[in-house]
Each structure stands twice: as C-alpha cells, then as structure tokens.
Motif scaffolding. Structure first.
Motif, PDB file in Angstrom:
ATOM      1  N   GLU A 249      -1.010  24.142   3.244  1.00 24.79           N
ATOM      2  CA  GLU A 249      -1.966  23.212   3.850  1.00 24.79           C
ATOM      3  C   GLU A 249      -3.332  23.321   3.160  1.00 24.79           C
ATOM      4  O   GLU A 249      -3.720  24.436   2.798  1.00 24.79           O
ATOM      5  N   PRO A 250      -4.052  22.233   3.004  1.00 24.52           N
ATOM      6  CA  PRO A 250      -3.692  20.871   3.371  1.00 24.52           C
ATOM      7  C   PRO A 250      -2.585  20.317   2.468  1.00 24.52           C
ATOM      8  O   PRO A 250      -2.746  20.246   1.247  1.00 24.52           O
ATOM      9  N   LEU A 251      -1.462  19.958   3.116  1.00 24.73           N
ATOM     10  CA  LEU A 251      -0.323  19.381   2.414  1.00 24.73           C
ATOM     11  C   LEU A 251      -0.490  17.856   2.404  1.00 24.73           C
ATOM     12  O   LEU A 251      -0.815  17.279   3.432  1.00 24.73           O
TER      13      LEU A 251
ATOM     14  N   GLY B 237       0.587  20.384  -2.610  1.00 24.34           N
ATOM     15  CA  GLY B 237      -0.198  21.286  -1.771  1.00 24.34           C
ATOM     16  C   GLY B 237      -0.424  22.653  -2.404  1.00 24.34           C
ATOM     17  O   GLY B 237       0.324  23.042  -3.302  1.00 24.34           O
ATOM     18  N   PRO B 238      -1.440  23.395  -1.955  1.00 29.38           N
ATOM     19  CA  PRO B 238      -2.466  22.929  -1.038  1.00 29.38           C
ATOM     20  C   PRO B 238      -3.489  22.059  -1.782  1.00 29.38           C
ATOM     21  O   PRO B 238      -3.918  22.437  -2.872  1.00 29.38           O
ATOM     22  N   VAL B 239      -3.850  20.936  -1.188  1.00 36.76           N
ATOM     23  CA  VAL B 239      -4.737  19.993  -1.866  1.00 36.76           C
ATOM     24  C   VAL B 239      -6.147  20.085  -1.286  1.00 36.76           C
ATOM     25  O   VAL B 239      -6.362  19.781  -0.113  1.00 36.76           O
ATOM     26  N   LYS B 240      -7.071  20.532  -2.130  1.00 37.13           N
ATOM     27  CA  LYS B 240      -8.480  20.564  -1.733  1.00 37.13           C
ATOM     28  C   LYS B 240      -9.127  19.255  -2.182  1.00 37.13           C
ATOM     29  O   LYS B 240      -8.603  18.564  -3.076  1.00 37.13           O
ATOM     30  N   ALA B 241     -10.307  18.964  -1.640  1.00 40.76           N
ATOM     31  CA  ALA B 241     -10.994  17.719  -2.001  1.00 40.76           C
ATOM     32  C   ALA B 241     -11.203  17.631  -3.519  1.00 40.76           C
ATOM     33  O   ALA B 241     -11.063  16.565  -4.123  1.00 40.76           O
ATOM     34  N   MET B 242     -11.479  18.777  -4.136  1.00 43.30           N
ATOM     35  CA  MET B 242     -11.764  18.759  -5.584  1.00 43.30           C
ATOM     36  C   MET B 242     -10.507  18.448  -6.420  1.00 43.30           C
ATOM     37  O   MET B 242     -10.605  18.149  -7.602  1.00 43.30           O
ATOM     38  N   ASP B 243      -9.314  18.519  -5.819  1.00 39.31           N
ATOM     39  CA  ASP B 243      -8.078  18.208  -6.552  1.00 39.31           C
ATOM     40  C   ASP B 243      -7.749  16.713  -6.518  1.00 39.31           C
ATOM     41  O   ASP B 243      -6.857  16.254  -7.242  1.00 39.31           O
ATOM     42  N   VAL B 244      -8.430  15.991  -5.653  1.00 38.57           N
ATOM     43  CA  VAL B 244      -7.997  14.629  -5.358  1.00 38.57           C
ATOM     44  C   VAL B 244      -8.071  13.691  -6.574  1.00 38.57           C
ATOM     45  O   VAL B 244      -7.126  12.953  -6.859  1.00 38.57           O
ATOM     46  N   ALA B 245      -9.179  13.738  -7.310  1.00 36.18           N
ATOM     47  CA  ALA B 245      -9.313  12.838  -8.467  1.00 36.18           C
ATOM     48  C   ALA B 245      -8.166  13.073  -9.457  1.00 36.18           C
ATOM     49  O   ALA B 245      -7.560  12.117  -9.972  1.00 36.18           O
ATOM     50  N   SER B 246      -7.829  14.351  -9.690  1.00 43.14           N
ATOM     51  CA  SER B 246      -6.755  14.631 -10.656  1.00 43.14           C
ATOM     52  C   SER B 246      -5.395  14.177 -10.127  1.00 43.14           C
ATOM     53  O   SER B 246      -4.498  13.824 -10.905  1.00 43.14           O
ATOM     54  N   LEU B 247      -5.237  14.159  -8.817  1.00 40.41           N
ATOM     55  CA  LEU B 247      -3.978  13.645  -8.239  1.00 40.41           C
ATOM     56  C   LEU B 247      -3.853  12.146  -8.528  1.00 40.41           C
ATOM     57  O   LEU B 247      -2.762  11.658  -8.879  1.00 40.41           O
ATOM     58  N   PHE B 248      -4.955  11.443  -8.384  1.00 35.84           N
ATOM     59  CA  PHE B 248      -4.932  10.004  -8.701  1.00 35.84           C
ATOM     60  C   PHE B 248      -4.657   9.804 -10.190  1.00 35.84           C
ATOM     61  O   PHE B 248      -3.889   8.921 -10.572  1.00 35.84           O
TER      62      PHE B 248
ATOM     63  N   ALA C 267       0.840  -1.210   0.000  1.00 39.15           N
ATOM     64  CA  ALA C 267       0.000   0.000   0.000  1.00 39.15           C
ATOM     65  C   ALA C 267       0.870   1.254   0.000  1.00 39.15           C
ATOM     66  O   ALA C 267       1.905   1.302   0.665  1.00 39.15           O
ATOM     67  N   VAL C 268       0.427   2.254  -0.754  1.00 37.41           N
ATOM     68  CA  VAL C 268       1.158   3.521  -0.789  1.00 37.41           C
ATOM     69  C   VAL C 268       0.848   4.289   0.491  1.00 37.41           C
ATOM     70  O   VAL C 268      -0.304   4.406   0.904  1.00 37.41           O
ATOM     71  N   LYS C 269       1.902   4.804   1.122  1.00 35.72           N
ATOM     72  CA  LYS C 269       1.720   5.572   2.355  1.00 35.72           C
ATOM     73  C   LYS C 269       1.402   7.029   1.992  1.00 35.72           C
ATOM     74  O   LYS C 269       2.174   7.670   1.255  1.00 35.72           O
ATOM     75  N   VAL C 270       0.274   7.514   2.461  1.00 35.97           N
ATOM     76  CA  VAL C 270      -0.132   8.890   2.172  1.00 35.97           C
ATOM     77  C   VAL C 270      -0.295   9.631   3.498  1.00 35.97           C
ATOM     78  O   VAL C 270      -0.961   9.141   4.410  1.00 35.97           O
ATOM     79  N   PHE C 271       0.327  10.801   3.601  1.00 37.93           N
ATOM     80  CA  PHE C 271       0.247  11.596   4.832  1.00 37.93           C
ATOM     81  C   PHE C 271      -0.641  12.821   4.613  1.00 37.93           C
ATOM     82  O   PHE C 271      -0.416  13.584   3.680  1.00 37.93           O
ATOM     83  N   VAL C 272      -1.621  13.005   5.485  1.00 38.04           N
ATOM     84  CA  VAL C 272      -2.432  14.230   5.495  1.00 38.04           C
ATOM     85  C   VAL C 272      -2.474  14.700   6.944  1.00 38.04           C
ATOM     86  O   VAL C 272      -2.838  13.940   7.840  1.00 38.04           O
ATOM     87  N   SER C 273      -2.120  15.944   7.162  1.00 36.98           N
ATOM     88  CA  SER C 273      -1.976  16.429   8.535  1.00 36.98           C
ATOM     89  C   SER C 273      -3.301  16.511   9.292  1.00 36.98           C
ATOM     90  O   SER C 273      -4.342  16.821   8.720  1.00 36.98           O
ATOM     91  N   ARG C 274      -3.200  16.254  10.594  1.00 39.55           N
ATOM     92  CA  ARG C 274      -4.351  16.447  11.474  1.00 39.55           C
ATOM     93  C   ARG C 274      -4.088  17.617  12.421  1.00 39.55           C
ATOM     94  O   ARG C 274      -4.748  17.779  13.446  1.00 39.55           O
ATOM     95  N   ASP C 275      -3.121  18.432  12.066  1.00 38.02           N
ATOM     96  CA  ASP C 275      -2.817  19.640  12.831  1.00 38.02           C
ATOM     97  C   ASP C 275      -4.004  20.601  12.730  1.00 38.02           C
ATOM     98  O   ASP C 275      -4.673  20.671  11.699  1.00 38.02           O
ATOM     99  N   THR C 276      -4.232  21.363  13.781  1.00 34.36           N
ATOM    100  CA  THR C 276      -5.388  22.273  13.819  1.00 34.36           C
ATOM    101  C   THR C 276      -5.417  23.220  12.615  1.00 34.36           C
ATOM    102  O   THR C 276      -6.478  23.443  12.023  1.00 34.36           O
ATOM    103  N   THR C 277      -4.266  23.776  12.252  1.00 35.47           N
ATOM    104  CA  THR C 277      -4.247  24.717  11.127  1.00 35.47           C
ATOM    105  C   THR C 277      -4.638  24.002   9.838  1.00 35.47           C
ATOM    106  O   THR C 277      -5.421  24.526   9.037  1.00 35.47           O
ATOM    107  N   ALA C 278      -4.095  22.799   9.639  1.00 31.64           N
ATOM    108  CA  ALA C 278      -4.424  22.034   8.439  1.00 31.64           C
ATOM    109  C   ALA C 278      -5.920  21.700   8.428  1.00 31.64           C
ATOM    110  O   ALA C 278      -6.583  21.807   7.379  1.00 31.64           O
TER     111      ALA C 278
END
Ligand SMILES: Cc1cc2nc3c(=O)[nH]c(=O)nc-3n(C[C@H](O)[C@H](O)[C@H](O)COP(=O)(O)O)c2cc1C
Ligand code: SF4
Length: 510
Positions: free
Chosen positions: A51-53, A66-77, A3-14
């Motif tokens: 962020e979101p990085l 970054g910054p990656v919004k939900a709407m960018d996700v499909a194009s990232l894949f 599995a590919v390891k993907v990091f998305v921050s859970r920091d308050t600012t992110a």
C-alpha cells in the motif's frame, strides 16, 4: 476510448501510508496530460506492504502497482500504466500473487475489488444473492442453513451462530433487535474495519438476513469511534441500500422489513463485551450485565436481541447464496468455514489472509508473513488479542482450530496474530496484560478490578527481585482467583498471557 478505471484504496491502512496523496497525484497528472480516468476508491486487498496499491483495468485484466507514492505517479503515466505497461512497481495481477492465490476469500471476496458504496457494483459481484434467496424463506429455514453451515461467532467466544439465532427466533416479543458488535478492540485486529470499509454492504446484507431469520425489524451497528472511515463507508452504503430498496419496509416487495443505523462506541475495551455494549447502546455507562438472562432473551431495551460480530454477519450471505454444505466444506473439526486472519507485529508482510481453518500458525508466520521484519528469530506470538496466551515456537505447528488452540491453553479469538522477535521482554508483556486489565476493567467485580492492580504490583516486585519465590506464588494464586472469580472474560482471561509468559519464557522472570 473509454476512461481507464484506476483503483486506489481508501482503507485506513492505505490512507496512513499515503493513499490520499497518491490518488490526488493520479487525478492531477491525468488532467495535466488530458487522459480520461475513472478513479475508484476501493477497499484494501490486505497486502499492507504494497500500500498504497494502485490497480488499473488494462486490456489484459486488472494489473497492480505498488507501493505507489505520489512521486512515482508521473513515471507510471510515462510507462502507460493504464494499459498495464511495464514499470519497476508493476506486480501484475493480484490474484496471481502467491500470497493472495492460496487464500480462501469467501467473506472478503469483494474487498478491494468493488466500489464499497455502490449497490450496483455489489450486485454485479454476487452481492445480495444470499438475501434474495432468504427473502421468501421462513425464519426457521434461514436459521437452519446457518446452523448446518457450522458458523461460529468470530468475535472471540466461537459460540454457534445458528443456536443463538434459534433462541431469538423462539421468543415471542413485540420487538426484536439485531445488533452488530463492531467495537473491534483486540490488539492486532482489523478485519472488521477492513470489511466495513471495503465491502460494507456485505455486513448490511448479513444483518438483514439475520433480521429476516429471527423476525427483527431494527438493527444497530455499534462501531468503535476510532473508525471514522468505516463510519462514512457504512453510512454511505446504508443510504444507498435504502435508496435501492434493500433496506426499509417490505424489502424488494417481500414481507421482510428491516431498518439499520450506525451508533458510535464509547471508546472502552469493555464496551466490546456484548452486555456492556448493550448498556452503552442504551446510553448508559458500559458495564457488564449478569447472565442470565441472555441477550437473546432479554437484550437491547429488554427485548430479544441477536448480537454478533461483523465477520459473523458478513459470513452469512455466502451461506444463503451457496448453501450450508458449501461453507461447511471448508475447515477442520468443529471449526468450519474460513477465518479472516490478521497478521500484525514484527512481520515482513502484514495484512489480511482469509483461510479455511486448518492452516498452521507457522505457515501464517513464515509463508504469508515472511518471517520477522527485523530479521531476528520470532520468539513468540500472541493470538486472539490482549487476553490471548503467548505462544512459543514449539507451538507454531498448531493448526488454526478453536479446539486445537483451547487444548494448549491458547485461543483464536478474533483471529489477530501479533508476532514478537527475540528482543521481546516477556515479563514486561505479562505486566502489560495486568496493566491493560486494570485500565480497562469495568469495575463491577473485585477479582478483576482489584486483582489486576495487585497483579502489576506483584510483577514489579518480581522484577525488582523482592521475595521472588513468595511473589511468584502470590501471582499464581492471584491468577487463579481472577480466572475463576471474575464475572466476564476480561478478568477471567487476563491470567492467560501472564501464565503462558511465565510457563514458556520463565528465563525472563529471573
Ligand atoms: C472484554 C471483552 C471484549 C470483547 N470485545 C469484542 C469486540 O470488540 N468485538 C466483538 O465482536 N466481540 C467482542 N467480545 C465478545 C462479545 O462479548 C460477544 O461474544 C460477541 O459479540 C458475540 O458475537 P459472535 O458470536 O458473532 O462472536 C468481547 C468480549 C469480552 C469479554
Ligand atoms: S471481569 Fe472485569 S470487566 Fe468483567 S465484569 Fe468483572 S470487573 Fe467488569
């Protein structure tokens, strides 16, 4: 294929910038496409404008987008981002970014890299090496290492940590405590929060080393109640540290025992002042105590207590791991080591920069901060929280060093820098300082309790041009009374922003 390891921050600012939605979108899209991923919720790298990085472990190493919004996700894949594919949001390796590359990340070495809850990940990235070294040492040698490293308290007063620990070590008592000041009340500061959210075990380790050094078996983290994500991260990390034998009785088979709990703060700025904090921790209303006795001699529940800031404790593991000299080699003058600097306010690139003391304010504002977000000239900065002086451009070449700042009537405090452009009204900022003090005063002494309210009134009269000269003289007199007559630094330092605003920005008081 694993599995590919993907990091998305859970920091308050992110999270405030949409990281939760982004993480969910990545999970959903992976499921839809039948791609196996391992989603890790890490801390933030401190580059808030990105962020979101999102980071992935690609064959060539860790690659960020970054910054990656939900709407960018499909194009990232579509771009095969799991393998580091090209995309408009691809920024490459974080470590190669000029903003990141020139930092000295000692305290924040793991923040944004590891899974904050995982003891295994912590250890795999150098965690617990400091405590491992400290466990067989006698307390006095641990204290000596901290003293020799030149570490000074990062909460604001810059008192030498080793001297404080040595006092607690030297007192005989049936019970001693280690208390962490995680109230982080200063405006424009967030390094404590980022550390606790991104690498809570580093704080846990630092406090355990403090316990081993002075002979304290119980620790408390007094956490500001406005930090719910840090609260969760700390509790998860503490539970995992217990499970792995890094907290509790006879840690890793040693003579050292240390228990640790988190307590939520009472929501008042004065509860960050160490003696008020102790009152609050004891369940009382947070009010400043007279000193002496020092908390080191008579602190929590009347027992000898080490009380330090989050970053002070988090700086200790690396000292015990790499030695006092390693740490002391960073910095200038009597300001040794590094300071996690927080860039906030009207700047293009806000976030966390950990640098050795000696960097100039101008470098931080322009090289790191990128100048003002508004594009207008930076007129002033306030360093060190709401009690810090307002500094004009002519002081921007001052190096970050406790003594250099004190020499010009300013203070570094907890390392928060808030920038203002030329639209700032400095009379309004001076009024705000007095108002803040009036609202946050604990009420124990007259110069602060009454003086701050009178201060607001006097500044209002100056604004309204009522007996201007007389009121300016009254303000000066009032500031002197507060400075020299207050019991603690809230009343004692409130004059600093007021007097500096008057001195360097007199045109705003006409
Ligand atoms: C009004 C006031 C507020 C304070 N707030 C904080 C705070 O939020 N966090 C902190 O670490 N220190 C704060 N301090 C400083 C503490 O009193 C104390 O110096 C610090 O906890 C000592 O730890 P250190 O030596 O590691 O800095 C505050 C001081 C004053 C006077
Ligand atoms: S200076 Fe203000 S906050 Fe400090 S003890 Fe006096 S009244 Fe309380």
């Amino acid at each position: 294929m694993s599995a590919v390891k993907v990091f998305v921050s859970r920091d308050t600012t992110a999270l405030a910038l949409g990281a939760e939605t982004t993480a969910r979108a990545i999970g959903d899209e992976a499921k839809k496409r039948g791609i196996e991923i391992e989603l890790v919720r890490n801390g933030s790298r401190g580059m808030f404008w990105l962020e979101p990085l999102v980071e992935v472990v690609a064959p060539t190493g860790r690659i960020a987008y970054g910054p990656v919004k939900a709407m960018d996700v499909a194009s990232l894949f579509d771009a095969n981002f799991g393998q580091g594919g090209m995309h408009a949001l691809r920024i490459g390796a974080v470590e190669d970014q000029p903003w990141f590359k020139n930092q000295n990340r000692l305290c924040f070495a793991r923040v944004g890299i590891t899974d904050p809850h995982s003891v295994d990940d912590y250890i795999a990235h150098g965690g617990y090496a400091g405590l491992r070294n400290a466990l067989p040492m006698v307390g006095a040698d641990i204290v000596k290492a901290v003293t020799d490293a030149g570490l000074r308290g990062r909460g604001g007063a810059a008192f030498p940590t080793g001297i404080k620990w040595n006092t607690v070590l030297g007192v005989q008592a049936d019970q001693k405590y280690v208390v962490c000041n995680a109230d982080e009340g200063d405006s424009g500061t967030f390094s404590d929060r980022m550390l606790m959210e991104g690498d809570p075990l580093c704080l846990v380790e630092g406090m355990t080393i403090a316990g081993a050094a002075v002979g304290a078996t119980q620790g408390y983290i007094y956490l500001r109640s406005e930090y719910p994500h840090a609260y969760r991260a700390l509790n998860a990390a503490i539970a995992n540290a217990y499970a792995a034998g890094w907290l509790g009785q006879n840690i890793r088979g040693s003579e050292v025992s240390f228990d640790l709990e988190v307590r939520l703060g009472a929501g008042a700025y004065i509860c960050g002042e160490e003696t008020s904090l102790l009152d609050s921790l004891e369940g009382k209303r947070g009010q400043v105590r007279f000193k002496p006795p020092l908390p080191a001699i008579k602190g929590l529940f009347g027992k000898p207590t080490v009380i330090n800031n989050v970053i002070s404790f988090a700086s200790v593991p690396i000292i015990l791991e790499k030695g006092a000299e390693f740490y002391r080699d960073y910095g200038v003058g009597r300001s040794r080591g590094t300071l996690p600097i927080q860039l906030a306010g009207n700047l293009k690139r806000t976030g966390l920069v950990e640098k050795a003391f000696g960097v100039t304010l101008r470098e931080l504002l322009y090289d790191y901060g990128g100048g003002s977000l508004s594009g207008r000239p930076i007129r002033s900065v306030q360093v060190g929280g709401p009690l810090g002086a307002y500094m004009p451009d002519s002081q921007f070449d001052t190096v970050l060093d406790y003594e250099a700042f004190a020499a010009i009537g300013a203070m570094l405090g907890h390392g928060g820098i808030v920038a203002f452009d030329d639209t700032v009204d400095m009379l309004e900022q001076a009024r705000y300082a007095m108002e803040f003090c009036a609202v946050e005063s604990c009420g124990k002494c007259t110069p602060c309790r009454i003086g701050s309210t009178r201060g607001v009134e006097v500044i209002d009269r100056i604004r309204a041009n009522i007996e201007r000269e007389k009121n300016l003289a009254t303000l000066d007199d009032l500031c002197n009374t507060m400075r020299f007559g207050s019991l603690c630094a809230l009343g004692g330092l409130t004059p600093d922003p007021v007097v500096s605003a008057l001195k360097y920005f007199a045109e705003d008081f006409v």
